[in-house]
Write a protein that holds these residues in place. Structure first.
Motif, PDB file in Angstrom:
ATOM      1  N   ASN A  97       0.859  -1.182   0.000  1.00 52.27           N
ATOM      2  CA  ASN A  97       0.000   0.000   0.000  1.00 52.27           C
ATOM      3  C   ASN A  97       0.907   1.248   0.000  1.00 52.27           C
ATOM      4  OD1 ASN A  97      -1.703   2.100   0.594  1.00 52.27           O
ATOM      5  ND2 ASN A  97      -2.875   0.976   2.117  1.00 52.27           N
ATOM      6  N   VAL A  98       0.804   2.060  -1.066  1.00 49.18           N
ATOM      7  CA  VAL A  98       1.725   3.192  -1.212  1.00 49.18           C
ATOM      8  C   VAL A  98       1.069   4.548  -0.889  1.00 49.18           C
ATOM      9  CG1 VAL A  98       3.300   2.116  -2.864  1.00 49.18           C
ATOM     10  CG2 VAL A  98       1.222   3.211  -3.703  1.00 49.18           C
ATOM     11  N   GLU A  99      -0.165   4.497  -0.406  1.00 45.32           N
ATOM     12  CA  GLU A  99      -0.942   5.722  -0.169  1.00 45.32           C
ATOM     13  C   GLU A  99      -0.134   6.811   0.549  1.00 45.32           C
ATOM     14  OE1 GLU A  99      -3.901   6.723  -1.261  1.00 45.32           O
ATOM     15  OE2 GLU A  99      -3.855   8.557  -0.053  1.00 45.32           O
ATOM     16  N   ASN A 100       0.627   6.426   1.557  1.00 48.79           N
ATOM     17  CA  ASN A 100       1.310   7.441   2.371  1.00 48.79           C
ATOM     18  C   ASN A 100       2.508   8.101   1.695  1.00 48.79           C
ATOM     19  OD1 ASN A 100      -0.434   7.246   4.445  1.00 48.79           O
ATOM     20  ND2 ASN A 100       0.738   5.636   5.518  1.00 48.79           N
ATOM     21  N   VAL A 101       2.992   7.515   0.605  1.00 55.57           N
ATOM     22  CA  VAL A 101       4.202   8.092   0.001  1.00 55.57           C
ATOM     23  C   VAL A 101       3.932   8.819  -1.324  1.00 55.57           C
ATOM     24  CG1 VAL A 101       5.872   6.574   1.105  1.00 55.57           C
ATOM     25  CG2 VAL A 101       4.759   5.815  -1.001  1.00 55.57           C
ATOM     26  N   ILE A 102       2.706   8.743  -1.816  1.00 56.32           N
ATOM     27  CA  ILE A 102       2.469   9.295  -3.169  1.00 56.32           C
ATOM     28  C   ILE A 102       1.821  10.677  -3.162  1.00 56.32           C
ATOM     29  CG2 ILE A 102       2.302   7.033  -4.287  1.00 56.32           C
ATOM     30  CD1 ILE A 102      -0.781   7.376  -4.216  1.00 56.32           C
ATOM     31  N   ARG A 103       1.615  11.267  -1.984  1.00 50.91           N
ATOM     32  CA  ARG A 103       0.825  12.500  -1.927  1.00 50.91           C
ATOM     33  C   ARG A 103       1.636  13.791  -1.940  1.00 50.91           C
ATOM     34  NH1 ARG A 103      -3.831  11.299  -3.987  1.00 50.91           N
ATOM     35  NH2 ARG A 103      -4.328   9.182  -3.407  1.00 50.91           N
ATOM     36  N   THR A 104       2.941  13.711  -2.206  1.00 45.99           N
ATOM     37  CA  THR A 104       3.749  14.933  -2.174  1.00 45.99           C
ATOM     38  C   THR A 104       3.572  15.732  -3.485  1.00 45.99           C
ATOM     39  OG1 THR A 104       5.638  13.862  -3.184  1.00 45.99           O
ATOM     40  CG2 THR A 104       5.514  13.753  -0.779  1.00 45.99           C
ATOM     41  N   GLU A 105       3.951  17.021  -3.442  1.00 41.20           N
ATOM     42  CA  GLU A 105       3.859  17.864  -4.636  1.00 41.20           C
ATOM     43  C   GLU A 105       4.781  17.351  -5.745  1.00 41.20           C
ATOM     44  OE1 GLU A 105       1.052  19.245  -4.077  1.00 41.20           O
ATOM     45  OE2 GLU A 105       1.671  21.188  -4.814  1.00 41.20           O
ATOM     46  N   ASN A 106       5.969  16.844  -5.340  1.00 34.88           N
ATOM     47  CA  ASN A 106       6.912  16.314  -6.326  1.00 34.88           C
ATOM     48  C   ASN A 106       6.335  15.141  -7.090  1.00 34.88           C
ATOM     49  OD1 ASN A 106       9.140  17.817  -6.322  1.00 34.88           O
ATOM     50  ND2 ASN A 106      10.288  16.594  -4.796  1.00 34.88           N
ATOM     51  N   VAL A 107       5.737  14.213  -6.344  1.00 39.60           N
ATOM     52  CA  VAL A 107       5.145  13.036  -6.996  1.00 39.60           C
ATOM     53  C   VAL A 107       3.988  13.482  -7.899  1.00 39.60           C
ATOM     54  CG1 VAL A 107       3.921  10.858  -6.632  1.00 39.60           C
ATOM     55  CG2 VAL A 107       5.868  11.413  -5.193  1.00 39.60           C
ATOM     56  N   GLY A 108       3.216  14.497  -7.446  1.00 39.53           N
ATOM     57  CA  GLY A 108       2.105  15.012  -8.263  1.00 39.53           C
ATOM     58  C   GLY A 108       2.606  15.569  -9.582  1.00 39.53           C
ATOM     59  N   MET A 109       3.687  16.325  -9.529  1.00 38.75           N
ATOM     60  CA  MET A 109       4.231  16.936 -10.749  1.00 38.75           C
ATOM     61  C   MET A 109       4.780  15.846 -11.684  1.00 38.75           C
ATOM     62  SD  MET A 109       4.456  19.680 -12.340  1.00 38.75           S
ATOM     63  CE  MET A 109       4.381  21.203 -11.422  1.00 38.75           C
ATOM     64  N   SER A 110       5.474  14.848 -11.113  1.00 43.44           N
ATOM     65  CA  SER A 110       5.995  13.750 -11.949  1.00 43.44           C
ATOM     66  C   SER A 110       4.842  12.952 -12.549  1.00 43.44           C
ATOM     67  CB  SER A 110       6.872  12.794 -11.125  1.00 43.44           C
ATOM     68  OG  SER A 110       7.905  13.498 -10.514  1.00 43.44           O
ATOM     69  N   ALA A 111       3.770  12.770 -11.757  1.00 42.10           N
ATOM     70  CA  ALA A 111       2.606  12.021 -12.258  1.00 42.10           C
ATOM     71  C   ALA A 111       2.038  12.741 -13.479  1.00 42.10           C
ATOM     72  CB  ALA A 111       1.551  11.915 -11.167  1.00 42.10           C
ATOM     73  N   SER A 112       1.966  14.076 -13.394  1.00 44.62           N
ATOM     74  CA  SER A 112       1.439  14.859 -14.500  1.00 44.62           C
ATOM     75  C   SER A 112       2.341  14.687 -15.736  1.00 44.62           C
ATOM     76  CB  SER A 112       1.353  16.322 -14.079  1.00 44.62           C
ATOM     77  OG  SER A 112       0.947  17.114 -15.149  1.00 44.62           O
ATOM     78  N   LYS A 113       3.674  14.655 -15.502  1.00 45.20           N
ATOM     79  CA  LYS A 113       4.616  14.516 -16.644  1.00 45.20           C
ATOM     80  C   LYS A 113       4.424  13.173 -17.343  1.00 45.20           C
ATOM     81  CE  LYS A 113       8.256  17.602 -15.291  1.00 45.20           C
ATOM     82  NZ  LYS A 113       9.143  17.687 -14.141  1.00 45.20           N
ATOM     83  N   ILE A 114       4.353  12.089 -16.561  1.00 40.87           N
ATOM     84  CA  ILE A 114       4.265  10.767 -17.208  1.00 40.87           C
ATOM     85  C   ILE A 114       2.865  10.491 -17.770  1.00 40.87           C
ATOM     86  CG2 ILE A 114       6.102   9.714 -15.814  1.00 40.87           C
ATOM     87  CD1 ILE A 114       3.525   8.297 -14.432  1.00 40.87           C
ATOM     88  N   SER A 115       1.882  11.283 -17.302  1.00 44.45           N
ATOM     89  CA  SER A 115       0.508  11.006 -17.728  1.00 44.45           C
ATOM     90  C   SER A 115       0.275  11.420 -19.177  1.00 44.45           C
ATOM     91  CB  SER A 115      -0.492  11.684 -16.799  1.00 44.45           C
ATOM     92  OG  SER A 115      -0.437  13.077 -16.974  1.00 44.45           O
ATOM     93  N   LYS A 116       1.259  12.112 -19.782  1.00 40.81           N
ATOM     94  CA  LYS A 116       1.063  12.464 -21.194  1.00 40.81           C
ATOM     95  C   LYS A 116       1.544  11.335 -22.129  1.00 40.81           C
ATOM     96  CE  LYS A 116       5.249  15.126 -22.065  1.00 40.81           C
ATOM     97  NZ  LYS A 116       5.945  15.945 -21.115  1.00 40.81           N
ATOM     98  N   LEU A 117       2.130  10.284 -21.552  1.00 37.98           N
ATOM     99  CA  LEU A 117       2.668   9.199 -22.378  1.00 37.98           C
ATOM    100  C   LEU A 117       1.593   8.143 -22.675  1.00 37.98           C
ATOM    101  CD1 LEU A 117       6.046   8.775 -20.456  1.00 37.98           C
ATOM    102  CD2 LEU A 117       5.659  10.020 -22.595  1.00 37.98           C
ATOM    103  N   THR A 118       1.384   7.902 -23.968  1.00 41.31           N
ATOM    104  CA  THR A 118       0.346   6.943 -24.383  1.00 41.31           C
ATOM    105  C   THR A 118       0.568   5.574 -23.752  1.00 41.31           C
ATOM    106  OG1 THR A 118       0.449   8.075 -26.490  1.00 41.31           O
ATOM    107  CG2 THR A 118      -0.832   6.057 -26.443  1.00 41.31           C
ATOM    108  N   GLY A 119       1.845   5.132 -23.695  1.00 42.64           N
ATOM    109  CA  GLY A 119       2.149   3.793 -23.166  1.00 42.64           C
ATOM    110  C   GLY A 119       1.680   3.646 -21.726  1.00 42.64           C
TER     111      GLY A 119
END
Ligand code: DC
Length: 244
Positions: A97-119
């Motif tokens: 369960n990764v809930e406690n480690v994924i809520r930072t602003e850094n992870v949010g910004m990286s999530a946004s970056k990778i979310s543009k990749l079709t794969g």
């Protein structure tokens, strides 16, 4: 009179609706979905958590944020669990369960970056559809109504003034013990929104058949009330439709 049914006769079970809630960061999606799920016993899927999990796994494994093939591979280890009490689905990465480690602003910004990749989007699609296949779910994200659940019975799009959204996000971070500057939160949010809105695949936008709600001047109670009202109205329309 006696009726008998052939063995091929299909008995149609009435499935509960799929409800989708899209919108930018800080628009109220998570709060509304959480409260709605508590009130109704629906399951709640936070799809942003899936993108955050991939971003977190990438950082942990040293995978560059533009390595589409390796990022897509990381998605293989991601699954969700529906708790017995229903409510929020738990996201597991390689069983943890990764809930406690994924809520930072850094992870949010990286999530946004990778979310543009079709794969990456393709790899996460079956997980999301699997979660919704039985109905009785409220799912939040950016492309729920347009791509993941285009046939959802109820589609909602929340939006709010950027300053208000940043304020909500700032309060949320403070609540978690962080001490961010409001201006940094505002700027990060505006940058992330622009990224999410302008990408080529599944950009953030309301689907044509979504109810659009501006939550700028709404408190939590008013937001939940608005969603519950739409839910009741739509549910009776669906029940009365001869085409269901
Ligand atoms: O909802 P969130 O802020 O936790 O989402 C993090 C990022 O994940 C968001 O900036 C864009 C991406 N995302 C997406 O592209 N599609 C979704 N359905 C959900 C999130």
């Amino acid at each position: 009179m006696h009726f008998s049914y052939g063995t091929n006769m299909k008995v149609r079970t009435i499935k509960q609706p799929v409800i989708v809630v899209d919108g930018p960061a800080g628009s109220g999606k998570s709060t509304v979905c959480k409260h709605f799920a508590e009130k109704t016993g629906y399951s709640y899927l936070d799809t942003g958590a899936l993108y955050r999990t991939v971003a977190w796994l990438a950082a942990a494994a040293g995978v560059p944020l533009d390595d589409e093939a390796r990022l897509a591979e990381l998605c293989i280890g991601i699954e969700f669990l529906i708790p017995e009490s229903k409510g929020k689905m738990i996201i597991l990465a390689d069983g943890k369960n990764v809930e406690n480690v994924i809520r930072t602003e850094n992870v949010g910004m990286s999530a946004s970056k990778i979310s543009k990749l079709t794969g990456v989007r393709k790899a996460l699609l079956p997980i999301q559809r699997e979660a919704g296949k039985e109905g009785g779910i409220i799912a939040e994200g950016r492309d729920m109504g347009t791509v993941v659940f285009p046939d959802a019975e109820i589609k909602i799009y929340l939006d709010a003034d950027p300053g208000v959204r940043a304020g909500r996000r700032w309060l949320e971070l403070r609540g978690r013990g962080e001490k961010p500057e409001y201006n940094d939160v505002f700027e990060d949010m505006v940058r992330r929104d622009a990224q999410d809105r302008s990408r080529d695949v599944a950009p953030l936008k309301p689907s044509d058949d979504a109810f659009i709600i501006d939550t700028t001047n709404m408190d939590i109670e008013a937001m939940v009330e608005a969603i519950v009202k739409i839910y009741h109205n739509r549910s009776s329309e669906i029940r009365e439709s001869p085409y269901r």
